[in-house]
Design an enzyme around this catalytic site. Structure first.
Site, PDB file in Angstrom:
ATOM      1  N   SER A  35       0.826  -1.215   0.000  1.00 39.88           N
ATOM      2  CA  SER A  35       0.000   0.000   0.000  1.00 39.88           C
ATOM      3  C   SER A  35       0.859   1.264   0.000  1.00 39.88           C
ATOM      4  CB  SER A  35      -0.951  -0.010   1.197  1.00 39.88           C
ATOM      5  OG  SER A  35      -0.225  -0.118   2.403  1.00 39.88           O
ATOM      6  N   THR A  36       2.000   1.251   0.678  1.00 40.07           N
ATOM      7  CA  THR A  36       2.869   2.435   0.688  1.00 40.07           C
ATOM      8  C   THR A  36       3.510   2.613  -0.686  1.00 40.07           C
ATOM      9  OG1 THR A  36       3.384   1.737   2.955  1.00 40.07           O
ATOM     10  CG2 THR A  36       4.559   3.659   2.099  1.00 40.07           C
ATOM     11  N   ASP A  89      10.592   1.143  -2.056  1.00 36.08           N
ATOM     12  CA  ASP A  89       9.675   0.080  -1.640  1.00 36.08           C
ATOM     13  C   ASP A  89       9.219   0.334  -0.211  1.00 36.08           C
ATOM     14  OD1 ASP A  89       8.220  -2.271  -1.614  1.00 36.08           O
ATOM     15  OD2 ASP A  89       9.903  -3.565  -2.150  1.00 36.08           O
ATOM     16  N   GLY A  90       8.149  -0.300   0.173  1.00 39.20           N
ATOM     17  CA  GLY A  90       7.684  -0.248   1.553  1.00 39.20           C
ATOM     18  C   GLY A  90       8.362  -1.331   2.378  1.00 39.20           C
ATOM     19  N   GLY A 103       7.691  -8.743   2.779  1.00 39.00           N
ATOM     20  CA  GLY A 103       6.992  -9.903   2.246  1.00 39.00           C
ATOM     21  C   GLY A 103       5.575 -10.043   2.757  1.00 39.00           C
ATOM     22  N   GLU A 111      11.058  -8.463  -4.903  1.00 39.81           N
ATOM     23  CA  GLU A 111      11.503  -7.242  -4.220  1.00 39.81           C
ATOM     24  C   GLU A 111      12.981  -7.322  -3.857  1.00 39.81           C
ATOM     25  OE1 GLU A 111       7.373  -5.772  -2.054  1.00 39.81           O
ATOM     26  OE2 GLU A 111       8.623  -7.225  -1.027  1.00 39.81           O
TER      27      GLU A 111
HETATM   28  C1  5RP Z   1       5.222  -6.675  -0.023  1.00 38.48           C
HETATM   29  C2  5RP Z   1       6.003  -5.943   1.001  1.00 38.48           C
HETATM   30  C3  5RP Z   1       5.496  -4.620   1.416  1.00 38.48           C
HETATM   31  O1  5RP Z   1       6.455  -3.660   1.140  1.00 38.48           O
HETATM   32  C4  5RP Z   1       5.223  -4.632   2.876  1.00 38.48           C
HETATM   33  O2  5RP Z   1       4.317  -5.695   3.141  1.00 38.48           O
HETATM   34  C5  5RP Z   1       4.619  -3.311   3.355  1.00 38.48           C
HETATM   35  O3  5RP Z   1       3.335  -3.172   2.838  1.00 38.48           O
HETATM   36  P1  5RP Z   1       2.444  -1.912   3.196  1.00 38.48           P
HETATM   37  O4  5RP Z   1       3.104  -0.722   2.604  1.00 38.48           O
HETATM   38  O5  5RP Z   1       1.106  -2.223   2.580  1.00 38.48           O
HETATM   39  O6  5RP Z   1       2.363  -1.829   4.701  1.00 38.48           O
HETATM   40  O7  5RP Z   1       7.018  -6.370   1.471  1.00 38.48           O
HETATM   41  O8  5RP Z   1       5.757  -7.949  -0.242  1.00 38.48           O
END
Ligand code: 5RP
Length: 262
Positions: A35-36, A89-90, A103, A111
């Site tokens: 989502s981020t 990336d988040g 993950g 990723e």
């Molecule tokens: C996806 C990830 C995401 O970066 C992680 O889960 C964070 O997600 P969000 O931004 O929705 O909290 O590793 O595999």
């Protein structure tokens, strides 16, 4: 409109906006998942559209690829791009050394490959992702479907001799079916509570036959940008040890939110 966004989304947006400001013409950029990261892709799409920014994006999942294309971002594979200037990336957790658990969204394999094939990895996060010690968030590992129960048993056995608090291992589900990654693999979530030695755990997990990759990102992240709901952003750089503080104007985002139908 921004007023309709939850505080956590405002925080994610602020971090994403700051990170996208790092992107320059001609860059090859790794696009994270979650989502981020989705905020980041939307903000980047806005810059491509409004400023004519020319960049090439390498998505880390089919979800991100779909969103990036929708936002008008040119998408290529990692093999076409060969090497990346920057990945944004988040994360699910980060610690003071900028080691990560990733993950939660099931995309850890792509990723990690994409982040490792980049000059720089910038993580964007809300303040809730910071931890004193990794492990409260269940650690995902990607395993192949063949013999996954034997793989799980070997992982459980291996955990007995390691410095962790809990040792429960669960198969991630999608409804009544095992969750399938973009590579068609499965995810095991390791409920460890606390990871005493993340570096050691990351190494030994990948020695277990059937484990494709684990969600510990050790010495991969260079910078973390922490966004706050009031628009404040803090950028920490692990190489220089520097901390920069700034602010993102949330009111300027109203067009974007309107475009998104918020
Ligand atoms: C996806 C990830 C995401 O970066 C992680 O889960 C964070 O997600 P969000 O931004 O929705 O909290 O590793 O595999």
């Amino acid at each position: 409109m921004s007023a309709n966004l939850s505080p956590i989304d405002k925080a994610k947006f602020a971090a994403a906006k700051r990170a996208v400001a790092l992107i320059e013409n001609g860059m090859r950029v790794g696009l994270g998942t979650g989502s981020t990261a989705a905020w980041m892709v939307r903000v980047l799409g806005e810059r491509v559209r409004d400023e004519g920014l020319r960049i090439t994006g390498v998505p880390t999942s089919t979800r991100t690829a779909d969103l990036a294309r929708e936002m008008g971002i040119k998408v290529v594979t990692l093999d076409e791009a060969k090497w990346l200037d920057l990945t944004i990336d988040g994360t699910d957790e980060f610690d003071r050394d900028l080691n990560l658990i990733k993950g939660g969204g099931g995309a850890l394999l792509q990723e990690k490959i994409v982040a490792t094939a980049s000059d720089r990895m910038v993580v964007i996060a809300d303040p809730g992702k910071e931890v004193a010690q990794l492990g409260a968030f269940p650690l995902p590992i990607e395993v192949i479907g063949f013999g996954w129960q034997a793989t799980r048993a070997l992982v459980e056995e291996m955990l007995v001799s390691l410095d962790v608090l809990g040792r429960e291992v669960t198969l991630r589900m999608n409804g009544d079916q095992p969750y399938a990654t973009d590579e068609g693999n499965r995810i095991l979530d390791l409920h460890l509570g606390r990871i005493g030695n993340p570096r050691q755990l990351a190494l030994v997990l990948n020695q277990v036959p059937g484990v494709v990759e684990n969600g510990l990102f050790i010495d991969i992240c260079d910078q973390v940008i922490i966004g706050h709901a009031d628009g404040r952003v803090e950028t920490r750089d692990i190489r220089t040890g520097s901390v920069e503080r700034g602010r993102v104007e949330l009111a300027e985002t109203e067009n974007l939110f309107a475009d998104l139908g918020e």
